[in-house]
Design a protein around this motif. Sequence first.
Motif, PDB file in Angstrom:
ATOM      1  N   UNK A 187      28.173-109.639 -34.509  1.00 41.56           N
ATOM      2  CA  UNK A 187      27.601-108.463 -35.152  1.00 41.56           C
ATOM      3  C   UNK A 187      27.947-107.176 -34.427  1.00 41.56           C
ATOM      4  N   UNK A 188      28.769-107.264 -33.373  1.00 40.23           N
ATOM      5  CA  UNK A 188      29.227-106.063 -32.684  1.00 40.23           C
ATOM      6  C   UNK A 188      30.556-106.355 -32.002  1.00 40.23           C
ATOM      7  N   UNK A 193      38.935 -98.998 -25.590  1.00 35.62           N
ATOM      8  CA  UNK A 193      38.555 -97.666 -25.122  1.00 35.62           C
ATOM      9  C   UNK A 193      37.056 -97.526 -24.895  1.00 35.62           C
ATOM     10  N   UNK A 194      36.303 -98.564 -25.228  1.00 38.65           N
ATOM     11  CA  UNK A 194      34.865 -98.536 -25.004  1.00 38.65           C
ATOM     12  C   UNK A 194      34.049 -98.186 -26.225  1.00 38.65           C
ATOM     13  N   UNK A 195      34.711 -97.876 -27.358  1.00 37.97           N
ATOM     14  CA  UNK A 195      33.963 -97.642 -28.592  1.00 37.97           C
ATOM     15  C   UNK A 195      33.251 -98.925 -29.010  1.00 37.97           C
ATOM     16  N   UNK A 196      32.057 -98.773 -29.577  1.00 33.03           N
ATOM     17  CA  UNK A 196      31.274 -99.928 -30.028  1.00 33.03           C
ATOM     18  C   UNK A 196      31.061 -99.837 -31.534  1.00 33.03           C
ATOM     19  N   UNK A 197      31.419-100.909 -32.205  1.00 29.92           N
ATOM     20  CA  UNK A 197      31.156-101.016 -33.642  1.00 29.92           C
ATOM     21  C   UNK A 197      30.113-102.108 -33.843  1.00 29.92           C
ATOM     22  N   UNK A 198      29.101-101.793 -34.684  1.00 30.47           N
ATOM     23  CA  UNK A 198      28.035-102.745 -34.944  1.00 30.47           C
ATOM     24  C   UNK A 198      27.867-102.908 -36.449  1.00 30.47           C
ATOM     25  N   UNK A 199      27.562-104.129 -36.881  1.00 26.85           N
ATOM     26  CA  UNK A 199      27.399-104.409 -38.296  1.00 26.85           C
ATOM     27  C   UNK A 199      26.004-104.972 -38.573  1.00 26.85           C
ATOM     28  N   UNK A 328      29.431-119.408 -41.822  1.00 25.47           N
ATOM     29  CA  UNK A 328      29.456-118.506 -40.681  1.00 25.47           C
ATOM     30  C   UNK A 328      30.208-117.253 -41.109  1.00 25.47           C
ATOM     31  N   UNK A 329      29.498-116.127 -41.158  1.00 22.76           N
ATOM     32  CA  UNK A 329      30.050-114.905 -41.724  1.00 22.76           C
ATOM     33  C   UNK A 329      30.699-114.026 -40.661  1.00 22.76           C
ATOM     34  N   UNK A 330      31.898-113.548 -40.981  1.00 25.35           N
ATOM     35  CA  UNK A 330      32.581-112.555 -40.167  1.00 25.35           C
ATOM     36  C   UNK A 330      32.531-111.224 -40.908  1.00 25.35           C
ATOM     37  N   UNK A 331      31.856-110.210 -40.364  1.00 21.01           N
ATOM     38  CA  UNK A 331      31.682-108.960 -41.110  1.00 21.01           C
ATOM     39  C   UNK A 331      32.924-108.096 -41.197  1.00 21.01           C
TER      40      UNK A 331
END
Length: 368
Positions: A187-188, A193-199, A328-331
């Motif tokens: 889910x993240x 570069x350190x950017x964080x993406x969250x779903x 098992x879901x991959x966002x």
Amino acid sequence: MRKILYITSALGVILTSCTKTVVEEPLKEIFFQWADHSVVTKADPEDYKDRYKDIPFGTYAWYKAVNPVDNSNFMENQKVSYVEPSNRWTTTGITYYWPKTGTLDFISYSPYTEDGIDAPAPVITQSGISYPVWDVNAHQDVDVMYSDKVTGLTGNVNTYNHGYEGVPTLFHHALAKVGFKVRALYLSATSETGDVTRWEVTINSITLNDILTSGKLSLTLGEDGTWVKPETNAWDPSDALTNISIEGAEGELTEDQQILGEPFIVLPQVLNKQSVTINATIKTYHTSTGSSEERLLYTEPNLNVTGLLKSPALDTWGINQCVYYDLVFSPSLTNGGIDPFIDGPISITFDPAVADWDNVTVTQIIQL
């Protein structure tokens, strides 16, 4: 899950003396006792009556005489019910006793039905079991079962060491079950570069499409004394189709597995065009490197993904099987250079596991 019933018995013992006086012990009634075969090997097996004491079953029995010309039907669709005070399963309306000579053969089925009232009764002969058209929709959650044929009985025996003596009768499920489990693969994600993406992934609904709901089944007795199933291990279906909404599917996914309710009974069927449609909403958040502020990038509402329930590993929901689909879901797509926001979701594929009424799962990634 397989079931066992036991039938207790007694043979009158004839004692003779030099004066030719005959003393006969009282006849003893034929009783039935059930145990849960799936736990019979455990140290403290559960008594079958704890779950099925309110569900009578039906029994057929045949008397095999010393002289075959005297063979006869002994029980014919006899109802057997649980009697609380005596802690026994016994025949209803008539009392049966073990014969002094000859043997008895038995076949049982569950649940009991009288002349097709409320539900169609199977046609049982000494060499076959036939179910007329059975509609799963009309008889939801009814666990249809049939027993092995037991032959040559002269009295009660102790076979499974369950505390009961009697006829060891093993029940099999005639229908199948299907269940679903879901979780998010992740889910993240943190970039180099350190950017964080969250779903946030919310399942709105899961629907099974074009599911066969009614059919017929015929079993014949093999030379080894076991029932021979159809080659497909499925029922002969009619044309009745329905869509099934999975109860309890709505909710936000976590990385921990969630079971979507209890597995439900379905008609055993060969899988062709049967499919599943998953409707989901995905929210994507982003936090830049060095920032503590998370912002919502976009929302993708009501994404529909449809995939066939058939797979190379599974082409049938088989008789006496419990099939679990582990979703098992991959966002998002994270490899192959594919941009999920441009290319869109990918169809679902499955690799389900099959067990003999046991729950065994295999993970399968599903790309939304």
